[in-house]
Scaffold this motif. Structure first.
Motif, PDB file in Angstrom:
ATOM      1  N   VAL A  73       0.838  -1.205   0.000  1.00  0.00           N
ATOM      2  CA  VAL A  73       0.000   0.000   0.000  1.00  0.00           C
ATOM      3  C   VAL A  73       0.870   1.250   0.000  1.00  0.00           C
ATOM      4  O   VAL A  73       0.650   2.207  -0.758  1.00  0.00           O
ATOM      5  N   LYS A  74       1.899   1.250   0.849  1.00  0.00           N
ATOM      6  CA  LYS A  74       2.773   2.428   0.933  1.00  0.00           C
ATOM      7  C   LYS A  74       3.505   2.666  -0.389  1.00  0.00           C
ATOM      8  O   LYS A  74       3.593   3.798  -0.881  1.00  0.00           O
ATOM      9  N   LEU A  75       4.005   1.574  -0.953  1.00  0.00           N
ATOM     10  CA  LEU A  75       4.707   1.726  -2.237  1.00  0.00           C
ATOM     11  C   LEU A  75       3.735   2.149  -3.339  1.00  0.00           C
ATOM     12  O   LEU A  75       4.100   2.914  -4.243  1.00  0.00           O
ATOM     13  N   GLY A  76       2.519   1.693  -3.249  1.00  0.00           N
ATOM     14  CA  GLY A  76       1.505   2.103  -4.214  1.00  0.00           C
ATOM     15  C   GLY A  76       1.197   3.583  -4.111  1.00  0.00           C
ATOM     16  O   GLY A  76       1.028   4.277  -5.118  1.00  0.00           O
ATOM     17  N   LEU A  77       1.133   4.069  -2.892  1.00  0.00           N
ATOM     18  CA  LEU A  77       0.918   5.511  -2.696  1.00  0.00           C
ATOM     19  C   LEU A  77       2.056   6.310  -3.328  1.00  0.00           C
ATOM     20  O   LEU A  77       1.836   7.345  -3.972  1.00  0.00           O
ATOM     21  N   LEU A  78       3.269   5.819  -3.142  1.00  0.00           N
ATOM     22  CA  LEU A  78       4.430   6.510  -3.721  1.00  0.00           C
ATOM     23  C   LEU A  78       4.373   6.470  -5.253  1.00  0.00           C
ATOM     24  O   LEU A  78       4.544   7.502  -5.921  1.00  0.00           O
ATOM     25  N   GLY A  79       4.118   5.269  -5.784  1.00  0.00           N
ATOM     26  CA  GLY A  79       4.063   5.135  -7.240  1.00  0.00           C
ATOM     27  C   GLY A  79       2.957   5.983  -7.845  1.00  0.00           C
ATOM     28  O   GLY A  79       3.138   6.629  -8.880  1.00  0.00           O
TER      29      GLY A  79
END
Lengths: 163, 539
Positions: free
Chosen positions: B9-15
């Motif tokens: 989820v966190k990496l998705g927010l960044l991407g």
């Protein structure tokens, strides 16, 4: 959220990372990003010397990181790679929404193109790979950093700071 | 070690932030339109710009040789009377007159002190509102040419000296401040300047009330009446309202006689392909940027790029009583058209014969082209049109293109920032004073046209892709419309002044980002008293 100081950096890579394919993949991604940044340094230098210098420094650091992460992967190096890549991604988003913060075209957003979108996507994958290389304690720190940058960007957008 | 769901989820927010936010901005600005409802075309009355006549005949026999003007911001009902909101315009002002047409005679030198009394920062864009005033079409010394980096900061004033030694012509004064030209001009800093001479007075062509500016431009308006800026990521600004002398799609009552219109395309990025809707109304082109053509040319249409000036005579003599004649624009490649952008204005012809037929002539010719005089004096229109390719001592090529890597607009791969980085020393050409050269302007792109303006000189267009230029552009020019995939060849005699002068695309978005360079007439001088920045700076 606590400050990230050297004395608090947890040591440790995930098991088997040194012998696995992740360092090589990270090195390839970082080297690709380095080539991309060095490739546009000259035209940016012609726009303004400091812009060119920025791309040279980014590219050089990414090339150096590619060598180090392949040669001697360490947790602190991986964390530094994540932090540096996040900083570059943050600057990328800022330049495409609000424009360069300084220089002759200050405040004029650059249009995103295929070249820079592909580079940014590669850097995102690099962050994922680097996170995978870390053991659990270090990964927690890395993910806090990821959340910090992602949160800042989305809050910036929600508040209108990012145009 | 696998990623947890929370990490994904966190990496998705960044991407999402890194890839979505830049694209979202592009999509949002491209879709953004201005006013939902526009003024109806042909509802407002035509208006001539205010005038200041500095000629001896208008001032008790003594010409006015010095005036002071101020650049100011003020509300103007550009969209019409209330309930339409007013628009904050930036304008050159003198004695309450906004963007006046200035009249001078040939040989009447004029000093204008321009004071920058604009807000310290642009109210919408937030940049520091520096300016530079360029009298487009004037052979001025470098320090009075509106050199882009010779700026007038807010609160400062600068003296400009204009020799006015050239032949009769339609000039215009507009902003040229480095990296701000497009937004400053778009905000309103543009007006005409008419230089008159004996040949014009004796020609019998329409004068006075029958000689009017037609300053064409497009604009986008926000709902609150402010001028809305959207340059589509530094490519072009295409407005959905067409203004003639600041009025949307006006209606002009005319008599059955001839009228002279001084057409100036003051748009940022839009060009026009003009024609009349009624075949009984005849259209003659009599002058181009640098003055009269050798002889009038009758046309059915003419393309007018940004900054080009064409003086035309419209002959309404044969029109029917109460006829309505539309001035309209046809499609131009790489323009963006909206509902009413092919409409310009309407002429409403009166009933019965004209009550005044003075100055109603179209002469068979104005002059015969001749070989230019030797030396380095002012070059008359007859001498410009007497230039030939064989007289040239040198040929040069300038390529106009967009850099794929930086997105910057370049001339021969360089930008104005390169000129700045060279401490204003780099030049793309260095013709000797009084020399004749042939220049090729090359645009290999199919996606853009570039109206190329060379400061200081008038040139003659020799060819377009090896073919003859259009009949209506066979007069002295200072802007060459370089269309998609075109090479335009011009010949010019360089002078009468020495020093550094700019060359740039007059799509002002391109100019600001950064399709501008410079050339130098004469040898390099390290302590040039006519240095464009240090020769007579703003104070």
């Amino acid at each position: 959220m606590g400050a990230i100081g050297l004395h608090t950096v947890p040591r440790g890579l995930a098991d088997g990372v040194r012998a696995g394919w992740l360092p090589a993949f990270a090195a390839a991604l970082s080297a690709s990003a380095a080539i991309a940044h060095l490739g546009v340094a000259e035209p940016h230098y012609r726009a303004w010397w400091a812009h060119g210098l920025f791309f040279v420094v980014c590219g050089a650091l990414q090339a150096l990181f590619a060598v180090l992460v392949l040669w001697r992967p360490r947790a602190w190096l991986v964390l530094a790679g994540i932090a540096g890549t996040l900083a570059i991604l943050g600057m990328y988003v800022y330049s495409r929404t609000n424009g360069a913060p300084i220089g002759p075209h200050e405040g004029v957003p650059e249009p995103p193109g295929v070249y820079d979108m592909v580079t940014a996507a590669g850097e995102l994958v690099l962050v994922v790979v680097l996170v995978q290389m870390l053991a659990e304690a270090a990964r927690r720190w890395a993910m806090r950093l990821v959340l910090l940058v992602a949160g800042a960007l989305w809050v910036g957008k929600a508040t209108g700071f990012l145009v | 070690m696998e990623l947890s769901r929370r990490d994904v989820v966190k990496l998705g927010l960044l991407g999402g932030a890194a890839l979505y936010l830049p694209m979202e901005r592009v999509a949002r600005t491209k879709d953004q339109r201005s006013l939902a409802r526009l003024p109806a075309p042909y509802t407002y009355a035509f208006s001539r710009p205010p005038e200041i006549d500095l000629r001896a005949a208008a001032n008790g026999g003594t010409p006015v040789t010095s005036i002071r003007m101020a650049m100011q911001q003020g509300p103007v009902p550009m969209l019409g009377p209330a309930p339409w909101p007013q628009t904050n315009l930036w304008a050159y002002t003198i004695n309450g007159r906004i963007n006046p047409t200035i009249h001078v005679d040939k040989g009447q030198p004029l000093e204008i002190v321009h004071a920058n009394r604009l807000p310290a920062t642009h109210p919408q864009h937030g940049y520091e509102s520096w300016t530079s005033v360029h009298l487009h079409g004037s052979a001025s010394l470098p320090q009075y040419d509106g050199y882009a980096s010779d700026v007038i900061e807010p609160g400062q004033s600068k003296r400009y000296v204009y020799p006015n030694q050239q032949g009769a012509r339609t000039l215009w004064y507009h902003d040229h401040g480095v990296h701000r030209t497009a937004q400053n001009a778009y905000a309103g800093l543009a007006a005409q300047y008419h230089l008159h001479d004996e040949m014009e007075a004796q020609s019998g062509i329409p004068m006075g009330a029958y000689d009017s500016p037609l300053i064409l431009r497009d604009a986008l308006f926000a709902a609150n009446g402010t001028l809305h800026w959207d340059d589509h990521d530094r490519s072009s600004l295409m407005g959905d309202v067409i203004l003639v002398n600041g009025v949307p799609w006006p209606v002009m009552p005319v008599q059955k006689r001839r009228y002279r219109f001084r057409i100036l395309n003051a748009s940022i990025s839009r060009s026009f392909n003009l024609s009349l809707s009624d075949a009984r109304a005849k259209l003659w082109v009599i002058a181009t940027d640098g003055g009269f053509m050798p002889k009038p040319v009758q046309v059915s249409s003419l393309r007018v790029g940004m900054a080009e000036r064409y003086e035309v005579i419209v002959d309404f003599t044969d029109c029917l009583d109460r006829a309505e004649v539309l001035l309209r624009s046809a499609e131009v490649k790489n323009n963006v058209d909206y509902d009413h952008t092919r409409k310009i204005m309407k002429f409403r012809v009166g009933a019965g014969p004209a009550t005044d037929v003075s100055t109603n002539e179209i002469p068979a010719s104005f002059y015969t082209p001749r070989t230019p005089s030797s030396g380095n004096g002012y070059v008359g229109p007859d001498e410009v049109m007497g230039l030939t390719e064989r007289m040239a001592v040198k040929k040069r090529t300038l390529e106009f293109k967009k850099s794929d890597s930086t997105g910057m607009w370049t001339i021969d791969g360089k930008t104005w920032d390169d000129i700045v980085a060279s401490d204003y020393k780099d030049v793309v050409a260095d013709p000797a004073a009084g020399s004749i050269e042939v220049w090729d302007f090359v645009n290999k792109s199919g996606g853009w046209f570039h109206p190329v303006h060379v400061h200081l000189v008038d040139f003659k267009i020799l060819s377009r892709n090896g073919r003859a230029p259009f009949a209506y552009e066979q007069g002295p020019k200072d802007v060459a419309y370089v269309g998609e995939g075109e090479t335009v060849r011009v010949v010019a005699k360089f002078g009468p002044h020495e020093g550094k002068y700019m060359i740039h695309c007059h799509n002002l978005v391109h100019e600001d980002h950064d399709m501008m360079t410079q050339y130098r007439v004469g040898p390099r001088k390290d302590d040039d008293p006519n240095d464009p920045i240090h020769g007579d700076p703003a104070v």
